[in-house]
Design an enzyme around this catalytic site. Structure first.
Site, PDB file in Angstrom:
ATOM      1  CG  HIS A  22      -1.750   1.310   1.384  1.00 48.81           C
ATOM      2  ND1 HIS A  22      -3.122   1.389   1.368  1.00 48.81           N
ATOM      3  CD2 HIS A  22      -1.559   2.624   1.950  1.00 48.81           C
ATOM      4  CE1 HIS A  22      -3.219   2.671   1.149  1.00 48.81           C
ATOM      5  NE2 HIS A  22      -2.140   3.136   2.032  1.00 48.81           N
ATOM      6  CD  GLU A  23       1.925   3.575   3.820  1.00 51.38           C
ATOM      7  OE1 GLU A  23       1.894   4.329   3.359  1.00 51.38           O
ATOM      8  OE2 GLU A  23       0.796   2.931   4.380  1.00 51.38           O
ATOM      9  CG  HIS A  32       0.119   5.734  -0.514  1.00 55.71           C
ATOM     10  ND1 HIS A  32      -0.703   6.660  -0.677  1.00 55.71           N
ATOM     11  CD2 HIS A  32      -0.414   5.662   0.149  1.00 55.71           C
ATOM     12  CE1 HIS A  32      -1.667   6.472  -0.150  1.00 55.71           C
ATOM     13  NE2 HIS A  32      -1.507   5.595   0.334  1.00 55.71           N
ATOM     14  CD  GLU A  48      -4.575   6.796   2.359  1.00 49.20           C
ATOM     15  OE1 GLU A  48      -3.912   5.521   1.857  1.00 49.20           O
ATOM     16  OE2 GLU A  48      -3.617   7.612   1.721  1.00 49.20           O
TER      17      GLU A  48
END
Length: 294
Positions: A149-150, A153, A224
């Site tokens: 997930h990071e 980003h 997100e």
């Protein structure tokens, strides 16, 4: 604690207010003429100040995150604990899969909370940091989902995109606050008008910045969902869902004084006025979207 978005907005707000104070003290008000406000000049002034604040915040994002969170960056060429090596290898593997040409810095900071964040001024100067609490409470698959997930980003360029949006928001904040401050100064005696204008600028800068943060947070919540989808592509959909479900489980275990889990800025309550200031969507919605393949 402020994380990626919170810290960025805090620095941005402080920069904008500081610039406002300095320019007011120096009498930088070329947009005010004998006839009133020169809106073209004010718009240019607002854009310069607004984007300066956002760009300065972006430039300081990685440094400020390390300082504020006490992140210990792992040296890829130095001696490492097995946990550090596993973390570094996983981030690098996900980063290569995401197409990143320069590997992010990877760090750990001491905190019992379950948290991870990514920040940095560009894809080539990024940082992925995790809390010790996350490594202690989550299994390997959940950690992999969080890291994916990071990394998503970073690959999506979310900090740069947020900076451009914040620059636009800042421009309107500065523009509207100066107009309101000018109007307020017209209702007092001429000798105290400059003081009223100075104070009003600061007050309206803060007020409109708070309102503007609602727009920034709405955009953050949208990004997100994209990072969740990106994380599912990098680590696998099941790992991403498992990571979010693990966070849900952690929410249920935290004591009554901690109504939220700092990881992903998760709120224990859904909706409501405070939900407008949440940087992350409700966990149930995020899991449902992934399960539905959206």
């Amino acid at each position: 604690m402020f994380k990626r978005i919170g810290l960025f907005l805090l620095v941005n707000g402080l920069v904008i207010v500081t610039i406002g104070i300095v320019t007011s003290l120096l009498g930088v008000r070329g947009y005010i003429t004998k006839e009133g406000i020169d809106f073209s000049a004010l718009l240019i002034f607002s854009a310069v100040v607004g984007f300066s604040g956002a760009l300065i915040s972006l430039g300081l994002s990685r440094i400020m995150a390390k300082w504020a969170m006490g992140v210990r960056v792992i040296d890829p060429n130095g001696p490492m604990h097995p946990i550090e090596k596993a973390l570094l290898d996983e981030v690098y593997s996900l980063s290569r899969k995401a197409g990143l040409k320069v590997m992010p810095e990877v760090g750990i900071y001491d905190s019992p909370e379950v948290n991870a964040f990514a920040t940095g001024p560009s894809k080539n100067r990024s940082l992925v940091a995790v809390s010790s609490g996350l490594l202690e409470r989550m299994d390997d698959d959940a950690v992999s989902g969080v890291l994916a997930h990071e990394v998503a980003h970073i690959a999506n360029g979310d900090m740069v995109t947020m900076t451009l949006l914040q620059g636009v928001i800042n421009t309107f904040v500065v523009f509207l606050s100066r107009i309101c401050a000018y109007i307020a100064s017209r209702f007092v005696k001429e000798e105290v008008a400059p003081i009223v204008h100075f104070i009003a600028v600061i007050i309206f800068d803060i007020l409109f910045s708070i309102l503007g943060s609602m727009v920034a947070m709405a955009f953050s919540r949208y990004r997100e969902y994209r990072a969740d989808a990106g994380g599912a592509q990098l680590a696998g959909k099941e790992k991403m869902i498992h990571a979010l479900q693990s966070l849900q489980h952690t929410v249920q275990l935290v004591d009554t004084e901690q109504k939220s889990v700092a990881a992903f800025k998760i709120s224990g309550k859904k909706g409501g006025f405070l939900g407008l200031f949440a940087s992350h969507p409700d966990l149930d919605d995020r899991i449902a979207r992934l399960q539905a393949g959206r």
